[in-house]
Write an enzyme that holds these catalytic residues in place. Structure first.
Site: not given
Ligand code: NAI
Length: 628
Positions: A381, A400, A483, A488, A511-514
């Site tokens: 993301i 990151d 979100d 929740e 929680h509707i991001g996706g």
């Molecule tokens: P991802 O796993 O591809 O990316 C997460 C990144 O965060 C990784 O590169 C990781 O190294 C980095 N990271 C972890 N801890 C860190 C820290 N303390 N400081 C800096 N970087 C750190 O995950 P993705 O797919 O990008 O999703 C990101 C988040 O969004 C997840 O928590 C996921 O659950 C959430 N999400 C929320 C949705 C919503 O509806 N709001 C829908 C989809 C995902």
């Protein structure tokens, strides 16, 4: 004694009814074509369901057709492209068993023979009607002297053949069943690959959704290792229709339950299921997995897989798939929208308007162009947000914990502090690991620029809401959006509680991001695709619990899949066993993780069937299957 296999032609050997297609050809360009084709179809169906006498149905249809001899050549060309898929893939079976196969059809030899003969079925085994023509080559009717031209013609024809040995009939019409009913066949198989008529399936001895099922049942040579119709998919929790459609098109049996199932319900249901599809609410426990004795794969139509006992799944040889980036774009778009809204202070203006207050002012309202966006967590993301934000003219920096390649002009910063200090908007996209609890708290907000904004669309526990509350009250932050929340509501009826509800420039979303239709449909295509690549070819790429192998095409080989506990010496034993059976290995691929080993061995097609039995006996074996 080899069985005689009687096969119907129309809608069985081919996907269509020959006369229906002939009507489309012969009536081409005519204004009454659609109407006549429709009427012909209706008469065909009435005949197939046994509702009108055959002879009458044929006479009526031929009258409507007005076809000529040259139309038949066009028809044959079209029929060649409409041979039923399972017949086409099992051509080798026909070439081997051609002399035992009889095509008995009320259709016409003129178009049946050129289609079935190339499959190795001799002319003498084709029994069908023949057209009559006038001197100008127009079809005038059919040769009424032929047995098949009479009512109950199929039964009479078979009686005349006096077949010795077992006789099986495969067809989609009631007249095919009548052969069995009259005592001339041992079994009638209702063929439903193209048409399913309950009047026919209700009386059948067995339903064969494709020819593979029939061949499998009779242990006859078949092109694929296992009939797809025997693969049962259980789809829970209102998963998008697209997924159901994909599984059905593949030929799988699909059962749908539009809610999550409790453990005991699921244990009962899972017994004969090969693929389980869930979203986040169904808990797949060790007990469920142990009850799923046929289970090969689980599709989680969401991101998280915490609801599944992944260790137990590995121990049972069950591969788990999810949809990690199908909703990435949706989250990114919501983040962009929220950034713009907060920068312009739209939420507080909207709230004022709702109260009848006109608050027209440019104060603290900014464009996003040229502003610094700080992205914490540059994963799926975060990195995509970086690209879209840049296209709006934002300057992107990110932090990151692992090295990530910057996209576009984005700049990687060495630590969180540097990011917080220079960003006009800070947005959090880290994963949910426990150490990220309160990643943004008092001291982090203190480092942020005055009047900057903060967003969290990742996980609820990442933000310390008490700290956010203070910073909104003392106007350190200009705006805030979330979100996701530490607690929740479990459903749409439960109240949402948070100390900053109703604050001025804030956006809180449930929680509707996706949650977009596009994301749902992406997930619905992504997960079945991965699962089918696993079931059909053993590919585990993208699985969350299996060693990830991206395999080449197996070509003209059989593919042995051996899943075992990761203990030493299993691979050697697999190879020794294969060598004991003098089988040549064409290719081999191995992947292991902390619990299991996954060995794929492509071998020459000829081998003793006991090989599989011996492979199953190797200590530590979890599952063995063969694919071809
Ligand atoms: P991802 O796993 O591809 O990316 C997460 C990144 O965060 C990784 O590169 C990781 O190294 C980095 N990271 C972890 N801890 C860190 C820290 N303390 N400081 C800096 N970087 C750190 O995950 P993705 O797919 O990008 O999703 C990101 C988040 O969004 C997840 O928590 C996921 O659950 C959430 N999400 C929320 C949705 C919503 O509806 N709001 C829908 C989809 C995902």
């Amino acid at each position: 004694m080899k069985p005689y296999i009687i096969i119907d032609f129309d809608s069985t050997f081919t996907k269509v009814e020959g006369l229906d297609l002939l009507a489309e050809i012969s009536l081409k360009g005519r204004s009454d074509r659609a109407e006549k084709v429709k009427r012909i179809r209706e008469i065909t169906n009435l005949g197939m369901e046994g509702k009108i006498k055959f002879k009458k149905s044929l006479e009526e249809r031929l009258k409507l057709l007005e076809a000529k001899r040259e139309d038949i050549d066009v028809l044959v060309k079209r029929l060649e492209k409409k041979i039923s898929s399972s017949f086409k893939r099992n051509e080798a079976f026909f070439q081997e068993y051609g002399s035992q196969i009889l095509i008995i059809s009320s259709g016409f030899k003129e178009f049946i023979q050129p289609i079935v003969e190339p499959f190795g079925i001799p002319t003498r085994n084709i029994y069908a009607n023949e057209f009559t023509y006038d001197s100008q080559g127009r079809i005038t009717g059919f040769d009424k002297r032929r047995i098949l031209a009479s009512n109950n013609g199929k039964v009479k024809q078979i009686k005349a053949l006096e077949l010795k040995g077992p006789v099986y009939v495969i067809g989609d019409g009631y007249t095919d069943y009548e052969i069995k009913e009259s005592g001339l066949a041992d079994k009638f198989y209702a063929f439903t690959e193209n048409v399913k008529r309950t009047s026919v399936t209700d009386v059948a001895d067995h339903i064969t959704p494709s020819l593979d099922e029939f061949l499998y049942k009779h242990k006859l040579p078949m092109a694929i290792s296992y009939p797809k119709s025997r693969i049962k998919v259980l789809v829970l929790e209102n998963i998008h229709n697209e997924a159901i459609k994909i599984f059905k098109e593949e030929g799988y049996q699909v059962e749908r339950v539009n809610r999550a199932l409790e453990e005991t319900e699921l244990i009962k249901k899972i017994q004969d299921v090969s693929i389980l599809c869930i979203r986040s609410k169904t808990q797949v426990s060790k007990r469920v997995l142990e009850a799923g004795n046929k289970l090969h794969a689980i599709g989680a139509f969401c991101i998280g897989t915490n609801q599944i006992d992944l260790h137990a799944a590995m121990d049972q040889g069950v591969a788990v798939y999810n949809a990690p980036y199908s909703n990435t774009r949706s989250v990114v778009e919501l983040a962009i929208a929220q950034i713009i809204m907060l920068m312009r202070r739209i939420p507080e203006r909207m709230r004022a308007m709702d109260q009848g207050e006109w608050r027209k002012s440019a104060e603290k309202s900014n464009e996003v162009r040229g502003k610094v966006l700080g992205i914490i967590g540059y994963g799926n993301i975060g990195s995509q947000l970086s690209v879209v934000a840049e296209s709006l003219g934002m300057e992107v920096v990110y932090y990151d914990i692992i090295d990530k390649m910057p996209l576009g002009n984005a700049r990687e910063l060495p630590d969180l502090e540097s990011l917080l200090k220079i960003s006009d908007a800070v947005t959090v996209h880290v994963d949910g690991r426990q150490s990220n609890k309160n990643l943004i708290g008092r001291s982090q907000i203190a480092k942020m620029k005055k009047d900057s904004i903060l967003l969290n669309l990742s996980r609820g526990h990442v933000i310390d809401f008490a700290a956010v509350k203070t910073s909104l009250e003392n106007k350190k932050l200009k705006g805030f959006s979330a979100d996701v929340f530490p607690h929740e509501p479990a459903n749409n009826k439960e109240e949402f509680k948070l100390p900053i509800r109703g604050y001025e420039n804030t956006i809180l979303t449930p929680h509707i991001g996706g949650s977009t239709l596009e994301a749902q449909s992406n997930i619905a295509r992504f997960v079945p695709d991965k699962i089918m690549k696993y079931i059909n070819a053993g590919n585990t790429y993208g699985s969350v619990n299996f060693p990830n192998l991206r395999l080449p095409d197996q070509g003209d080989a059989h593919r042995l899949i051996h899943i075992h506990q990761n203990i030493s010496g299993v691979l050697a034993q697999v190879n020794d066993t294969i060598a004991d059976f003098n089988v040549n290995i064409v290719g081999q691929y191995l992947g292991t993780n902390e619990r299991i080993g996954y060995v794929i061995t492509d071998i020459n097609k000829i081998y003793h069937k006991d090989l599989m039995k011996q492979l199953r006996k190797i200590e530590g074996t979890i599952k063995v299957r063969v694919l071809y």
